[in-house]
Write an enzyme that holds these catalytic residues in place. Sequence first.
Site, PDB file in Angstrom:
ATOM      1  N   ASP A 310       0.861  -1.172   0.000  1.00  0.00           N
ATOM      2  CA  ASP A 310       0.000   0.000   0.000  1.00  0.00           C
ATOM      3  C   ASP A 310       0.906   1.234   0.000  1.00  0.00           C
ATOM      4  OD1 ASP A 310      -2.329   1.658   0.389  1.00  0.00           O
ATOM      5  OD2 ASP A 310      -1.706   1.827   2.476  1.00  0.00           O
ATOM      6  N   ASP A 503      -1.851  -0.559   5.945  1.00  0.00           N
ATOM      7  CA  ASP A 503      -2.129  -0.049   7.288  1.00  0.00           C
ATOM      8  C   ASP A 503      -3.555   0.455   7.458  1.00  0.00           C
ATOM      9  OD1 ASP A 503      -1.937   2.288   5.753  1.00  0.00           O
ATOM     10  OD2 ASP A 503      -1.277   3.450   7.487  1.00  0.00           O
TER      11      ASP A 503
END
Length: 633
Positions: A310, A503
């Site tokens: 990510d 996250d």
Amino acid sequence: MDTIRSDYLKTALLITAAVGLVSGLVVSLSGRPDAANVIWIAGVVPALAALVVEILVSLRSGEVGLDIVAALSMSAALFFGEELAAAVVAVMYSGGTFLEAFAEGRARREMRDLLSRVPRTATRHRDGGLEEVPLDEIAPGDRLLIRQGDVAPVDGKVASDTAFLDTSALTGESLPIRLTRGAEAMSGSTNAGEAFDLIAMREAKDSTYAGIVRLVEEAQASKAPMSRLADRWSLWFLAITVGIACAAWWFTGDPIRAVAVLVVATPCPLILAVPVALVAGLSRAAQFGVLIKGAGPLETMARIGTLILDKTGTLTEGRPQIMSIESFGDFAEADILRVAAALDQASKHPVAQAIVAAAHARGFVLPAPFDVAETPGEGIAGRVEGRTVIVGGDAFVASRIGQEPGGHPVAGSVLVAVAIDRQMAGLLVMSDPLRVDARLMLEGLRRQGVGRILLATGDRADVAKQVTMGLGLNGLHAGLTPDQKVRLVLNERKRGPVMMVGDGVNDAPALAVADVGVAMGARGAAASAEAADVVLLIDRIDRLGPGIDIARGARRIAVESVVVGIGLSIIGMIAAAFGYLTPVQGALLQELIDVAVILNALRALRITPHEWAAGTVNTASSATADIARGTTP
């Protein structure tokens, strides 16, 4: 609850078997062999019964494991009157299962601590006052107060003039967004501005955040279970064991020789060495701030060939920082930053806090601001050291001093304009920068055999390209929704084991479906930490490198222990087949083999990651201290 009961059962079985073995030895040495046999049987039967139940459950699901060898050796020893040998095998087997349960239980306890800070209630307006209510009591139409720092518990419409929301956990957009009255706010967004009212549109179970949680559950349910390293050796070892035992009985007519073969063959190098090495690896990884939830994820982590990352909060810092300062006229860059930071002390906006932090980092002493007036989401005005100062968006500041807005931010950045005494003083160029440790980590992982590294983000493509320029990624996928991230992971799994690192809440489903999901646990969303197999407890992506190194080292040591231990066991089986070992002697020999392989497996406690993981090698003690303090380096 079922897992907890299973852990208690394994602990009870080990205690029962150990107490039975020791008590029987004491009674036998006192000259009462018959009583000793009864005690040994009492210690063996519970472990054997639990083992038989486990075997039946495994066979029903089409799995054949090493449990069968242990059950055969205990049953044969009891049947032919070798109670002491059966008791030794029972202690060895229950000890191995206890070690596995211990490792997984420790990981669960640490995760409960990590997730304990997740809010479970919301603040609702009722009869002119405020009340705290559980999330499941919120109904459409309820008016909720979302305080600064609160997470929106349900989807709703903004009922105040403005709301400033951090949606990075949901969309990957690193900078907060401004919503006006009537705009829809997604559950899971964090209030980055002043308190505002939200009119609930849906119940909590039907909101965006709940939908992502359901997607996580579906991904976890569809994920193939990780096979234990020991089970992958089980079939051929079972065939060799039964073959040698049957041959010994067939050619000699002595069933005791078959019992001795089975006792020596009890696969304790697999049952004990593998969990010891992997538990040691889990402990070693934890010292570097890497929480691995069990032996299965650690094994798979050692075989990763594709890494998907990510962007916001993972590959980047997830917090805006000043990249450059553009000054106009006679204004100095240092003075622009100092004056802007002094005024921004009165604001709780994330960008304002970043400006103040930058000024403190340069050692500036900031004077107090006066006559402060803030327009949420747009800018702030006031007086600093007798001068009129305005800080905010380019259009906001320009309109206050009677000018046309000027420059435009480059991709991935935002401009903060600063005016002093009605003159445009300069521009602060801010963006969410790449983590300083990211480039080194990616280069190291490539050298260690990770062949494909991809970016998967919900942010815009132009922002993603700007941030990752020069990283040499194998692919960049931007503007992804949570289900699109899941599809990307599933497509990449066709090439081999995939690790996904994220996250945010939007990363949780992809983390759940990946072979190994890694969550940034220090500042990441609770949903991602819960869905992941690995949690980086310290907010540094470079911890990933040592984690993979330790996983590979622990697996290598486990395999070495298994190969040596099984080799010695086969030699012992052959000796028992020719009558050179009795069942009890075989059990004692197996104990010596166990000691040897366990000592070898414990080498995993001393694994040192490669030197390319700069900043992490030899930092185990500091990482542990950071975790204990609840801080990050």
